[in-house]
Design a protein around this motif. Sequence first.
Motif, mmCIF file in Angstrom:
data_model
loop_
_atom_site.group_PDB
_atom_site.id
_atom_site.type_symbol
_atom_site.label_atom_id
_atom_site.label_comp_id
_atom_site.label_asym_id
_atom_site.label_seq_id
_atom_site.Cartn_x
_atom_site.Cartn_y
_atom_site.Cartn_z
ATOM 1 N N MET A 88 -37.153 -4.161 42.502
ATOM 2 C CA MET A 88 -37.048 -3.189 41.885
ATOM 3 C C MET A 88 -38.358 -2.525 41.484
ATOM 4 S SD MET A 88 -33.308 -2.735 40.373
ATOM 5 C CE MET A 88 -33.259 -4.034 39.907
ATOM 6 N N ILE A 89 -38.904 -3.648 40.793
ATOM 7 C CA ILE A 89 -40.608 -3.296 39.707
ATOM 8 C C ILE A 89 -41.882 -3.204 41.341
ATOM 9 C CG2 ILE A 89 -41.910 -4.557 38.647
ATOM 10 C CD1 ILE A 89 -40.003 -7.008 37.386
ATOM 11 N N LYS A 90 -41.481 -3.727 42.296
ATOM 12 C CA LYS A 90 -42.391 -3.623 43.043
ATOM 13 C C LYS A 90 -42.172 -1.939 43.011
ATOM 14 C CE LYS A 90 -45.330 -6.772 46.568
ATOM 15 N NZ LYS A 90 -45.230 -6.936 47.139
ATOM 16 N N LYS A 91 -41.381 -1.965 44.012
ATOM 17 C CA LYS A 91 -40.822 -0.280 44.465
ATOM 18 C C LYS A 91 -41.466 1.036 42.949
ATOM 19 C CE LYS A 91 -37.670 2.773 46.102
ATOM 20 N NZ LYS A 91 -38.302 3.168 47.679
ATOM 21 N N TRP A 92 -40.898 0.397 42.133
ATOM 22 C CA TRP A 92 -41.047 1.706 40.921
ATOM 23 C C TRP A 92 -42.973 1.750 40.373
ATOM 24 C CZ3 TRP A 92 -37.407 -1.746 37.115
ATOM 25 C CH2 TRP A 92 -36.588 -0.777 37.229
ATOM 26 N N MET A 93 -43.306 0.266 40.568
ATOM 27 C CA MET A 93 -44.486 0.536 40.975
ATOM 28 C C MET A 93 -45.946 0.751 41.750
ATOM 29 S SD MET A 93 -45.781 -0.743 37.587
ATOM 30 C CE MET A 93 -47.547 -0.573 37.518
ATOM 31 N N THR A 94 -45.098 0.625 43.408
ATOM 32 C CA THR A 94 -45.822 1.548 44.467
ATOM 33 C C THR A 94 -45.556 2.565 43.889
ATOM 34 O OG1 THR A 94 -45.097 -0.496 45.078
ATOM 35 C CG2 THR A 94 -45.925 1.230 46.526
ATOM 36 N N GLU A 95 -44.651 3.770 44.087
ATOM 37 C CA GLU A 95 -44.207 4.816 43.650
ATOM 38 C C GLU A 95 -45.035 5.997 42.484
ATOM 39 O OE1 GLU A 95 -40.425 5.408 44.133
ATOM 40 O OE2 GLU A 95 -40.076 4.787 46.331
ATOM 41 N N GLN A 102 -48.157 -9.592 39.492
ATOM 42 C CA GLN A 102 -48.617 -10.631 40.037
ATOM 43 C C GLN A 102 -47.698 -10.568 41.305
ATOM 44 O OE1 GLN A 102 -47.287 -13.859 37.214
ATOM 45 N NE2 GLN A 102 -49.300 -15.095 37.121
ATOM 46 N N ILE A 103 -46.611 -9.465 40.819
ATOM 47 C CA ILE A 103 -45.377 -9.390 41.583
ATOM 48 C C ILE A 103 -45.916 -8.509 43.118
ATOM 49 C CG2 ILE A 103 -43.250 -7.786 41.844
ATOM 50 C CD1 ILE A 103 -42.710 -8.422 38.907
ATOM 51 N N MET A 104 -46.584 -7.523 41.919
ATOM 52 C CA MET A 104 -47.503 -6.680 43.337
ATOM 53 C C MET A 104 -48.648 -7.481 44.229
ATOM 54 S SD MET A 104 -46.090 -3.717 42.535
ATOM 55 C CE MET A 104 -47.331 -2.900 43.014
ATOM 56 N N ASN A 105 -49.483 -8.815 43.233
ATOM 57 C CA ASN A 105 -50.327 -9.170 44.902
ATOM 58 C C ASN A 105 -49.102 -10.132 45.707
ATOM 59 O OD1 ASN A 105 -52.029 -7.412 43.298
ATOM 60 N ND2 ASN A 105 -52.369 -9.025 42.823
ATOM 61 N N ASP A 106 -47.905 -10.522 45.226
ATOM 62 C CA ASP A 106 -47.268 -11.263 46.129
ATOM 63 C C ASP A 106 -46.251 -10.727 47.527
ATOM 64 O OD1 ASP A 106 -45.133 -13.690 47.094
ATOM 65 O OD2 ASP A 106 -44.781 -13.843 45.142
ATOM 66 N N PRO A 107 -47.313 -10.929 48.543
ATOM 67 C CA PRO A 107 -46.229 -10.300 50.062
ATOM 68 C C PRO A 107 -45.185 -11.083 50.573
ATOM 69 C CG PRO A 107 -48.083 -12.607 50.181
ATOM 70 C CD PRO A 107 -48.315 -12.137 49.014
ATOM 71 N N SER A 108 -44.728 -11.881 49.504
ATOM 72 C CA SER A 108 -43.402 -12.623 49.770
ATOM 73 C C SER A 108 -41.986 -11.575 49.123
ATOM 74 C CB SER A 108 -43.208 -13.492 49.505
ATOM 75 O OG SER A 108 -43.386 -13.782 48.206
ATOM 76 N N VAL A 109 -42.708 -10.859 48.148
ATOM 77 C CA VAL A 109 -41.863 -9.646 47.280
ATOM 78 C C VAL A 109 -41.935 -8.469 47.845
ATOM 79 C CG1 VAL A 109 -41.369 -8.866 45.247
ATOM 80 C CG2 VAL A 109 -42.539 -11.399 45.607
ATOM 81 N N TYR A 164 -50.442 0.836 33.836
ATOM 82 C CA TYR A 164 -50.324 -0.628 33.961
ATOM 83 C C TYR A 164 -50.377 -1.173 32.482
ATOM 84 C CZ TYR A 164 -50.319 -2.713 38.543
ATOM 85 O OH TYR A 164 -50.153 -2.954 39.965
ATOM 86 N N SER A 165 -51.212 -0.275 31.971
ATOM 87 C CA SER A 165 -51.810 0.180 30.385
ATOM 88 C C SER A 165 -50.819 0.973 29.868
ATOM 89 C CB SER A 165 -53.100 1.149 30.135
ATOM 90 O OG SER A 165 -52.594 2.600 30.534
ATOM 91 N N ASP A 166 -48.837 1.055 30.037
ATOM 92 C CA ASP A 166 -48.453 1.846 29.432
ATOM 93 C C ASP A 166 -46.900 0.575 29.322
ATOM 94 O OD1 ASP A 166 -48.828 4.497 29.871
ATOM 95 O OD2 ASP A 166 -48.125 4.947 31.496
ATOM 96 N N LEU A 167 -47.408 -0.313 30.209
ATOM 97 C CA LEU A 167 -46.822 -1.835 29.945
ATOM 98 C C LEU A 167 -47.372 -2.507 28.723
ATOM 99 C CD1 LEU A 167 -47.104 -3.281 33.213
ATOM 100 C CD2 LEU A 167 -45.261 -2.067 32.851
ATOM 101 N N VAL A 168 -48.083 -1.702 27.820
ATOM 102 C CA VAL A 168 -48.514 -2.825 26.491
ATOM 103 C C VAL A 168 -49.238 -3.694 26.730
ATOM 104 C CG1 VAL A 168 -47.977 -2.609 24.279
ATOM 105 C CG2 VAL A 168 -47.711 -0.559 25.686
ATOM 106 N N MET A 169 -47.970 -4.896 26.679
ATOM 107 C CA MET A 169 -48.620 -6.303 26.200
ATOM 108 C C MET A 169 -48.869 -6.444 27.557
ATOM 109 S SD MET A 169 -44.589 -7.714 24.894
ATOM 110 C CE MET A 169 -45.159 -9.387 24.591
#
Length: 562
Positions: free
Chosen positions: A1-8, A29-36, A15-20
């Motif tokens: 779900m995180i990858k879909k949210w960030m893709t869309e 890491q999730i976005m750059n992992d092709p297995s996800v 990214y800066s909205d994530l704050v931490m």
Amino acid sequence: MIKKWMTEATSPTKYSDLVMISSIVQTKQIMNDPSVTTRDALVMNKQYPNMARTIHHRPGFAFGISMSSNKIGNFEIVNNENLKGWHTGDGMTYLYDTDLTQYKDSYWPTVNSYRLPGTTVNQNTTGAANAKNPNSWVGGTEISGQYGITGMQYTANSATLTAKKSWFMFDDEIVSLGAGITSTDNKVVESIVENRKLNSSGTNALTVNGAAKSSTLGWSETMTGVNRIHLAGNVAGSDVGYYFPTATTLKGLREARTAQWSSINQYYTGPEYFTNYTRNYMNLRFDHGTNPTNAGYAYVLLPGKSSGQLDTYTANPDITVIENSTAAQAVQENALGILGINFWNDAVKTVSGVTSNKKASVMVRTTENGTEVSVSDPTLANTGTIQLSLTQNLGPVVYKDSRITTSTSGGTTTLTVNVNGAGGKSIKVYFATPTGVPITGYTGTVTADDSNWKNALIISDNSVTANNVAAQLVMQNGKVWGYNGSTKTDVLTGITSGQPYRLKVVINVSTKKYDVYINDVLLATSWNYRFTGVTTLDKFSTSIAGNASSMSVDDVKVSYNP
């Protein structure tokens, strides 16, 4: 779900909205992992009894409820932050949709913190931080993992105001009920339907009973006889409809509000915290008057509905309010076959054939596949059992939680539910379709590719001869029509070739009459068999009547009418 949210995500600062920093690193890491791989967001209803919270996720929107109880405080102030969180734990509701900046963009300093959506409050009153609602009845139950009901017995902070509030969360609607609203605080009591942030000019169209209201900031009106309201959203997909099962009096206010972040947060001292921000709001509220006794309200939130869709829903709503009292609050969702009941007292009470002897949150869902029952102890205080009795015809038990025992006598099924230590969780039992019940429901999704005659649905005996047809629906020349006895009668006009329509007939074999539904909306009742001599119904057929045309049929179901 995180990858879909960030893709869309369309935000340039996603990214800066994530704050931490740790969250940014993990997300990359999730976005750059092709297995996800991406996946859609969950469609679910989730009760959080130990947090006094509920979330309801549907395609296109999410809905949240924030409450307090004798175990959970109303709000916190830490480091001089959240200084006006007074009513955020008093049943505040959150509607998330395509308007991604609704609760950002200086919402919290500028919104009227005395009037948060979902709350029932003494007008213009505050509350002490970390104060507990003295009542234990705060929680709910869910059914099928997708739908749920939540309730809160509410007593205002340092006041006499009390109310019983329930939310019934279904597919495309949330029903809100309030009962027993009583106060001797010598203050006006309000129940807030909405306080939505508008566009930068504050001109979002507001339509009440089909008539446009002023789009000028400063508009204020006491509206009578209200049965529906439509508020245009800030972006596509963010319109909101409001349906009132009983025509009501409602107050409306379109206002501009100016404030600084320092008014709610005195921990940070940057210049942006001492800058004036102006945002525009639409406020809709019930005014129960000063010192009300047993006042109430009922309204239905319809996220994402256009003005036309709201009108269609209002003309034939999916829900029926069964009861709205201090003993029980109950709603039937007719299209889904769901009954939700919040039983408020430790006393024997019956609603629509369901009897409870204790405080309980109960849902019953009946489909062609059988019946599911879900129950919880929202108080988390019952160290014994809840006994439920259902007069509904039920089949054998398919599955039950180990906390449930069942018995049947004289057509009544009794469930004894051990809730000791259950922690407010939903406890469930499933019953199969009753045996020996005549098959009376026939459903198919039909798509006509052209305007030629289509026998979209025929119910008959096995011979399918002309004089042995009980029910017949035809798609032809832009409409669905059928036989009421020997009379050709239109059911729905203006249909579109290539668009699927869900056709359903429910037959009473005793009276030889049938009802017609299209897209789960009842459009014809008590039609006579086409031929009254039919005695056996054992054929469900469709055909193109021999002409040069085509159609497709899908999702065919044969069921009993519970």
